[in-house]
Write a protein that holds these residues in place. Sequence first.
Motif, mmCIF file in Angstrom:
data_model
loop_
_atom_site.group_PDB
_atom_site.id
_atom_site.type_symbol
_atom_site.label_atom_id
_atom_site.label_comp_id
_atom_site.label_asym_id
_atom_site.label_seq_id
_atom_site.Cartn_x
_atom_site.Cartn_y
_atom_site.Cartn_z
ATOM 1 N N VAL A 268 3.342 -1.097 4.068
ATOM 2 C CA VAL A 268 2.768 0.239 3.912
ATOM 3 C C VAL A 268 3.917 1.220 3.723
ATOM 4 O O VAL A 268 4.813 1.308 4.570
ATOM 5 N N VAL A 269 3.895 1.952 2.599
ATOM 6 C CA VAL A 269 5.007 2.828 2.237
ATOM 7 C C VAL A 269 4.494 4.262 2.098
ATOM 8 O O VAL A 269 3.585 4.516 1.301
ATOM 9 N N PRO A 270 5.036 5.206 2.852
ATOM 10 C CA PRO A 270 4.659 6.608 2.684
ATOM 11 C C PRO A 270 5.303 7.197 1.440
ATOM 12 O O PRO A 270 6.417 6.817 1.072
ATOM 13 N N GLY B 211 4.207 10.085 -5.711
ATOM 14 C CA GLY B 211 4.342 8.721 -6.194
ATOM 15 C C GLY B 211 5.738 8.161 -6.156
ATOM 16 O O GLY B 211 6.031 7.161 -6.803
ATOM 17 N N ARG B 212 6.635 8.760 -5.391
ATOM 18 C CA ARG B 212 8.032 8.339 -5.387
ATOM 19 C C ARG B 212 8.262 7.219 -4.388
ATOM 20 O O ARG B 212 8.378 7.464 -3.189
ATOM 21 N N ILE B 213 8.314 6.003 -4.894
ATOM 22 C CA ILE B 213 8.706 4.866 -4.090
ATOM 23 C C ILE B 213 9.926 4.230 -4.730
ATOM 24 O O ILE B 213 10.210 4.456 -5.909
ATOM 25 N N VAL C 108 0.857 -1.186 0.000
ATOM 26 C CA VAL C 108 0.000 0.000 0.000
ATOM 27 C C VAL C 108 0.892 1.235 0.000
ATOM 28 O O VAL C 108 1.744 1.398 0.881
ATOM 29 N N VAL C 109 0.720 2.076 -0.995
ATOM 30 C CA VAL C 109 1.461 3.329 -1.087
ATOM 31 C C VAL C 109 0.546 4.453 -0.619
ATOM 32 O O VAL C 109 -0.464 4.755 -1.263
ATOM 33 N N GLU D 128 0.517 11.196 9.731
ATOM 34 C CA GLU D 128 0.797 10.078 10.627
ATOM 35 C C GLU D 128 -0.475 9.356 11.037
ATOM 36 O O GLU D 128 -0.498 8.132 11.156
ATOM 37 N N ARG D 129 -1.556 10.119 11.263
ATOM 38 C CA ARG D 129 -2.832 9.487 11.616
ATOM 39 C C ARG D 129 -3.332 8.636 10.457
ATOM 40 O O ARG D 129 -3.810 7.512 10.661
ATOM 41 N N VAL D 130 -3.219 9.149 9.232
ATOM 42 C CA VAL D 130 -3.663 8.394 8.054
ATOM 43 C C VAL D 130 -2.835 7.123 7.893
ATOM 44 O O VAL D 130 -3.379 6.042 7.626
ATOM 45 N N LEU D 131 -1.522 7.235 8.082
ATOM 46 C CA LEU D 131 -0.661 6.054 7.982
ATOM 47 C C LEU D 131 -1.079 4.998 9.007
ATOM 48 O O LEU D 131 -1.168 3.804 8.699
ATOM 49 N N GLY D 132 -1.352 5.438 10.233
ATOM 50 C CA GLY D 132 -1.783 4.507 11.269
ATOM 51 C C GLY D 132 -3.109 3.862 10.941
ATOM 52 O O GLY D 132 -3.318 2.662 11.172
ATOM 53 N N LEU D 133 -4.023 4.637 10.374
ATOM 54 C CA LEU D 133 -5.337 4.112 10.013
ATOM 55 C C LEU D 133 -5.214 3.082 8.896
ATOM 56 O O LEU D 133 -5.839 2.011 8.939
ATOM 57 N N VAL D 134 -4.395 3.392 7.897
ATOM 58 C CA VAL D 134 -4.194 2.443 6.794
ATOM 59 C C VAL D 134 -3.599 1.142 7.326
ATOM 60 O O VAL D 134 -4.042 0.046 6.960
#
Length: 352
Positions: free
Chosen positions: A185-187, A191-193, A158-159, A170-176
Amino acid sequence: MSLPSTEPQQIPVVVLAGFLGSGKTTLLNHLLHRSGGSRIGALVNDFGAIEIDAMAVAGALGDSTVSLGNGCLCCAVDASELDQYLEKLAEPSLGIDVIVIEASGLAEPQELVRMVLASEHPGIVYGGLVEVVDAAEFDDTRSRHPGIDRHLALADLVVVNKLDRAADGERVLGLVRSLIDRAAVVPASYGRIDPEFLFDCRPSEERIGQLSFDDLYEHGADDHAEHLHSAYDSLSFVSREPLDPRRLMAFLDSRPEGLYRIKGYVDFGPYDVHNRYAVHAVGRFLRFYPEPWPAGGQRLTQLVLIGSGIDAPALDKELDACRSDAPHADERGMWGVLRYVRNPEEDPAEPA
């Protein structure tokens, strides 16, 4: 560590999904620009007219692109028709290393994954489901389209994109992370991964005489293009002792959240003295490929593990515990491994 190559090599097929506006095309463009010499074949599907100009210099792909418009791929074609498109992209003369299916923002990723797994083309292998999330619009998207939770639960990677625009990233990352099932899960922003999450980046020297996206992008990149807004962890494991198949399967069956890819070769010693076993795992998908040992080469287990937030020392310790010096094989010891060796006459394997 570089792994030995085998022939014929299967091309991984990555399904790139996500709701409208999440940044799928931006991510694909980033991969094209930063492929490291690898050649990407793209099957682009949008609901309505294809926005070819959104793919920047996509015209340079030529025969490496298939565009489908006016409907979702999961509804517009069946598995056999998808095979026709994949066959075109897997043509050896094209030299493609990875195929990315960019799905419509309205597509059902589960159906696309099923179609790839049902492929009868021997030259491809499932490369994972990548879901792209718009961090700035995630709450609103979930309230209007609750099915997104189900899509995330199916993902291998999940990107979480557009974090630069999110007020509470950070809240969104935790929710995902609370909605996924073992996926990495990659922040990301823009679109840069790191492409290594999805495929092996080959040295550009291997593409002598071919215009690559790296060449095209060299002088036009912005100052932040090299700053990948996500990091990955990797582990290289080498063993001169064979591995015990039961212990290795116990390790693979319990592989942790965030461990996205496993690739390499396994020596099972007395369990199969004639073959080494190439292993390909992405997310929950797992497959083994027995192949004869190369003449004159060392008999080694060589594995590379790639993920986000993984505990590499702990994983190395677990793999180390899979070593075996048993001189004889347990007649049932390979049963777990053989479950993931695909027989061409059988139905396609499902993700583990």
